[in-house]
Write an enzyme that holds these catalytic residues in place. Structure first.
Site, PDB file in Angstrom:
ATOM      1  CE1 TYR A  48     -12.304 -47.575 -55.840  1.00 38.95           C
ATOM      2  CE2 TYR A  48     -10.648 -47.787 -57.198  1.00 38.95           C
ATOM      3  CZ  TYR A  48     -11.406 -48.279 -56.213  1.00 38.95           C
ATOM      4  OH  TYR A  48     -10.791 -49.381 -55.586  1.00 38.95           O
ATOM      5  N   PRO A  49     -13.572 -41.694 -57.402  1.00 43.48           N
ATOM      6  CG  PRO A  49     -12.880 -39.277 -56.919  1.00 43.48           C
ATOM      7  CD  PRO A  49     -13.481 -40.165 -57.939  1.00 43.48           C
TER       8      PRO A  49
END
Length: 103
Positions: A54-55
Protein backbone atom coordinates in the site's frame (compact mmCIF):
# COMPACT_ATOMS: atom_id res chain seq x y z
CA UNK A 1 -19.29 -0.28 18.02
CA UNK A 2 -19.73 -4.03 18.11
CA UNK A 3 -16.71 -6.28 18.71
CA UNK A 4 -16.07 -9.94 18.16
CA UNK A 5 -13.33 -12.46 18.77
CA UNK A 6 -10.76 -12.79 16.01
CA UNK A 7 -10.73 -16.48 15.19
CA UNK A 8 -9.98 -18.52 18.28
CA UNK A 9 -7.86 -15.80 19.87
CA UNK A 10 -8.79 -13.66 22.85
CA UNK A 11 -8.53 -10.52 20.68
CA UNK A 12 -11.75 -8.54 20.43
CA UNK A 13 -11.76 -6.54 17.21
CA UNK A 14 -14.30 -4.05 15.95
CA UNK A 15 -16.67 -5.44 13.35
CA UNK A 16 -15.67 -2.47 11.20
CA UNK A 17 -12.06 -2.50 9.99
CA UNK A 18 -10.47 0.70 8.69
CA UNK A 19 -8.83 0.08 5.32
CA UNK A 20 -5.76 2.27 4.83
CA UNK A 21 -4.79 1.60 1.24
CA UNK A 22 -5.35 5.24 0.26
CA UNK A 23 -2.94 6.65 2.87
CA UNK A 24 0.04 8.16 1.05
CA UNK A 25 -1.51 8.14 -2.42
CA UNK A 26 -4.91 9.76 -2.13
CA UNK A 27 -4.50 11.08 1.42
CA UNK A 28 -1.76 13.15 3.05
CA UNK A 29 -0.28 12.13 6.39
CA UNK A 30 -2.38 14.81 8.10
CA UNK A 31 -5.57 13.48 6.47
CA UNK A 32 -4.63 9.91 7.42
CA UNK A 33 -4.17 11.01 11.04
CA UNK A 34 -7.55 12.77 10.97
CA UNK A 35 -9.21 9.59 9.68
CA UNK A 36 -7.48 7.48 12.33
CA UNK A 37 -8.53 9.93 15.06
CA UNK A 38 -12.14 9.82 13.92
CA UNK A 39 -12.35 6.06 13.44
CA UNK A 40 -10.52 5.07 16.63
CA UNK A 41 -11.24 7.87 19.08
CA UNK A 42 -14.78 8.78 18.05
CA UNK A 43 -16.25 5.62 16.51
CA UNK A 44 -14.50 2.84 18.46
CA UNK A 45 -12.73 1.13 15.56
CA UNK A 46 -9.75 -0.85 16.85
CA UNK A 47 -8.89 -2.85 13.72
CA UNK A 48 -6.73 -1.47 10.87
CA UNK A 49 -5.98 -3.13 7.53
CA UNK A 50 -2.69 -2.44 5.75
CA UNK A 51 -0.18 -4.20 3.53
CA UNK A 52 3.42 -3.67 2.53
CA UNK A 53 2.36 -2.82 -1.02
CA UNK A 54 0.00 0.00 0.00
CA UNK A 55 -0.89 2.62 -1.05
CA UNK A 56 -2.67 1.47 -4.18
CA UNK A 57 -1.90 1.86 -7.02
CA UNK A 58 1.70 1.10 -6.16
CA UNK A 59 4.45 3.55 -6.98
CA UNK A 60 8.05 3.39 -5.90
CA UNK A 61 7.89 6.84 -4.27
CA UNK A 62 4.78 6.10 -2.18
CA UNK A 63 5.29 2.41 -1.33
CA UNK A 64 5.22 1.92 2.44
CA UNK A 65 3.68 5.30 3.30
CA UNK A 66 0.52 3.69 4.64
CA UNK A 67 2.47 1.81 7.32
CA UNK A 68 4.60 4.89 8.02
CA UNK A 69 1.51 7.05 8.61
CA UNK A 70 -0.01 4.45 10.93
CA UNK A 71 3.31 4.32 12.79
CA UNK A 72 3.55 8.08 13.23
CA UNK A 73 -0.06 8.18 14.44
CA UNK A 74 0.63 5.39 16.94
CA UNK A 75 3.75 7.22 18.15
CA UNK A 76 1.59 10.29 18.88
CA UNK A 77 -1.07 8.13 20.54
CA UNK A 78 1.08 5.66 22.47
CA UNK A 79 -1.65 5.20 25.08
CA UNK A 80 -3.83 3.57 22.41
CA UNK A 81 -1.21 1.18 20.98
CA UNK A 82 -2.26 -1.80 23.09
CA UNK A 83 -5.90 -1.26 22.08
CA UNK A 84 -5.43 -1.12 18.29
CA UNK A 85 -4.88 -4.19 16.10
CA UNK A 86 -2.99 -3.74 12.84
CA UNK A 87 -3.60 -6.46 10.27
CA UNK A 88 -1.16 -6.72 7.39
CA UNK A 89 -0.33 -9.03 4.55
CA UNK A 90 2.62 -9.63 2.28
CA UNK A 91 2.54 -10.30 -1.41
CA UNK A 92 5.06 -12.41 -3.25
CA UNK A 93 7.53 -11.01 -5.74
CA UNK A 94 6.18 -9.96 -9.10
CA UNK A 95 7.75 -8.18 -12.06
CA UNK A 96 5.61 -5.10 -11.39
CA UNK A 97 6.44 -4.98 -7.68
CA UNK A 98 8.62 -2.30 -6.13
CA UNK A 99 9.66 -4.89 -3.55
CA UNK A 100 13.10 -6.39 -4.29
CA UNK A 101 13.16 -10.08 -5.20
CA UNK A 102 14.67 -12.58 -2.80
CA UNK A 103 13.23 -10.82 0.22
Amino acid sequence: MKYQSLGWSDMKVSRVCLGTMTFGQQNTEEEAHEQLDYAIKKRGVNFLDTAELYPVPTKRETQGLTEKYIGTWLAKNADLREKVYVATKVMGYSKTSHIPSGR
